[in-house]
Write a protein that holds these residues in place. Sequence first.
Motif, PDB file in Angstrom:
ATOM      1  N   TYR A 194     -57.584 -78.275  16.717  1.00  0.00           N
ATOM      2  CA  TYR A 194     -58.069 -77.142  17.276  1.00  0.00           C
ATOM      3  C   TYR A 194     -58.455 -76.082  16.073  1.00  0.00           C
ATOM      4  O   TYR A 194     -59.425 -75.295  16.001  1.00  0.00           O
ATOM      5  N   ASN A 195     -57.373 -75.882  15.401  1.00  0.00           N
ATOM      6  CA  ASN A 195     -57.228 -74.758  14.501  1.00  0.00           C
ATOM      7  C   ASN A 195     -57.855 -75.041  12.842  1.00  0.00           C
ATOM      8  O   ASN A 195     -57.214 -74.607  12.157  1.00  0.00           O
ATOM      9  N   TYR A 200     -51.819 -78.204  17.898  1.00  0.00           N
ATOM     10  CA  TYR A 200     -52.897 -77.380  17.893  1.00  0.00           C
ATOM     11  C   TYR A 200     -53.637 -77.217  16.699  1.00  0.00           C
ATOM     12  O   TYR A 200     -54.797 -77.293  16.286  1.00  0.00           O
ATOM     13  N   ASP A 201     -52.793 -76.749  15.407  1.00  0.00           N
ATOM     14  CA  ASP A 201     -53.313 -76.538  14.178  1.00  0.00           C
ATOM     15  C   ASP A 201     -53.792 -77.831  13.728  1.00  0.00           C
ATOM     16  O   ASP A 201     -54.734 -77.803  12.972  1.00  0.00           O
ATOM     17  N   TYR A 208     -56.576 -77.042  26.138  1.00  0.00           N
ATOM     18  CA  TYR A 208     -55.420 -77.522  25.386  1.00  0.00           C
ATOM     19  C   TYR A 208     -54.242 -77.126  26.327  1.00  0.00           C
ATOM     20  O   TYR A 208     -53.100 -78.006  26.473  1.00  0.00           O
ATOM     21  N   GLN A 209     -54.153 -76.115  27.073  1.00  0.00           N
ATOM     22  CA  GLN A 209     -52.813 -75.865  28.166  1.00  0.00           C
ATOM     23  C   GLN A 209     -53.038 -77.005  29.036  1.00  0.00           C
ATOM     24  O   GLN A 209     -52.055 -77.205  29.432  1.00  0.00           O
ATOM     25  N   TYR A 237     -53.526 -70.290  23.823  1.00  0.00           N
ATOM     26  CA  TYR A 237     -54.193 -71.680  23.611  1.00  0.00           C
ATOM     27  C   TYR A 237     -55.303 -71.692  24.383  1.00  0.00           C
ATOM     28  O   TYR A 237     -55.313 -71.221  25.583  1.00  0.00           O
ATOM     29  N   GLN A 258     -47.970 -69.879  26.086  1.00  0.00           N
ATOM     30  CA  GLN A 258     -49.165 -70.665  25.635  1.00  0.00           C
ATOM     31  C   GLN A 258     -50.340 -70.060  25.999  1.00  0.00           C
ATOM     32  O   GLN A 258     -51.400 -70.634  25.830  1.00  0.00           O
ATOM     33  N   THR A 290     -46.748 -76.151  10.044  1.00  0.00           N
ATOM     34  CA  THR A 290     -46.364 -75.435  11.122  1.00  0.00           C
ATOM     35  C   THR A 290     -45.068 -75.548  11.763  1.00  0.00           C
ATOM     36  O   THR A 290     -44.744 -74.534  12.278  1.00  0.00           O
ATOM     37  N   THR A 338     -46.191 -78.301  20.029  1.00  0.00           N
ATOM     38  CA  THR A 338     -47.411 -77.790  20.645  1.00  0.00           C
ATOM     39  C   THR A 338     -48.324 -76.961  19.445  1.00  0.00           C
ATOM     40  O   THR A 338     -49.498 -77.232  19.657  1.00  0.00           O
ATOM     41  N   ALA A 339     -47.573 -76.205  18.665  1.00  0.00           N
ATOM     42  CA  ALA A 339     -48.236 -75.376  17.674  1.00  0.00           C
ATOM     43  C   ALA A 339     -48.893 -76.307  16.688  1.00  0.00           C
ATOM     44  O   ALA A 339     -49.832 -76.190  15.987  1.00  0.00           O
TER      45      ALA A 339
END
Length: 419
Positions: A417-418, A413-414, A12-13, A8, A5, A341, A409-410
């Motif tokens: 955050y992404n 995140y997308d 987020y972690q 990240y 991670q 994702t 988690t990916a």
Amino acid sequence: MTSWQADYPQEYQEIIAKTDDKVRPIFSKLDSIALNNQSKVLKSFQKHHVSDFHFQASTGYGYHDEGRETLESIYADVFNTEDALVRPQIISGTHAITVALFGNLLPGDELLYVSGEPYDTLQEVIGFAGDNVGSMMSYGITVNYVPLTEDGKFDGPAIKDALKRHPKIVAIQRSKGYASRDSFTIREIKDLVTIIKEGSPSSIVFVDNCYGEFIEEKEPTDFGVDLIAGSLIKNAGGGLAKIGGYIAGKSEYIKASATRLYAPGIGKNAGATVIGLRDFYQGFFMAPHVAIQALKSSIFAAALLDHFDIETHPKWDAPRTDIIQTVYLSSREAMITFAKTIQKYSPVDSNVIPEPADMAGYENQIIMAGGSFVEGATIELSTDGPIRPPFSMYLQGGLTFEHAKLAYTAAVYDLFYNK
Ligand SMILES: *Cc1c(COP(=O)(O)O)cnc(C)c1O
């Protein structure tokens, strides 16, 4: 070594760490369910002296296939039933359910679903949808269902009323499928079985057990259910079965099911296992562990999304009886991002980009993701949903929790955050 991670942001972690903390006590309870179910399966393997010769293939008619017969005895032990039918000739969950129901119904009989409208693929089997060719209704079988109450529970009084007709089969669908209700726990099923047996002792009680196997320490057949069926590319195949379905229950109903699957006079005595049943054995041995891996995956996803105020059903800390997780992603774009994702984080076809597409039998476009070793296997990490409000995605599977955790988690995140 860099942590998985490390890329990240710190914030987020920390959210991931908080999510780990939240789910830890639940995971510890799930470990104990897996352990007890593993013990149940192992005991049966020991009792039957499973050995390499059980994995050998049979050909032609497949008479005297000891591997097949022993595997069916193991299923019967674990599900606490008189007998079982576990076959590569059963091609899916829908097929297993169809064989079990059709095998035990005659023209003029009534099939009564008491868990609301049956699962989508069964609509055509029954004759509620499709062209009616070969459907139950086309054979003169009457099919009715009792709607659930407003809060998605069994409607006791309405069920008691319908039982006065003494339907030949009373069917319960354990998992919610694509419905918005809660899935029915073993305790709820147990209480309902008491009511059914009181109101109509002659009825066969059937449970569609898809996605439910090994999620609790008991199965419906531990509490008076006469017949269950499920798919081997879901929980019971442990991720290793390449095809197959099972039916377990009272001997006479299993015999009738086998007769429907094959032919009268043949019953369950034939049916070659051309490539052998090693995967079925090893898969069933793995199933208590794998089913809980998939469940942990769903709970983790729900807990992580909950942090971002995404509505989930069931909630991460709600009781569970199957591996299905609904999440309400609130927009078309979010569904597509999430699916892309998950696909990217699949072990197979990670380079494929999922797109919303029209599908036969569905009114809206559907988006699906999941690159699985076994085509369409939903015990492997996968997600799908119809592109329409409330933009529900159905998440299921995960052969290993580690894989699902990386993927979820990916995906989250997308989403956040992404952008
Ligand atoms: C998956 C499922 C089925 C059908 O199984 P297939 O293997 O997809 O044909 C039936 N009922 C429920 C509740 C399911 O989840």
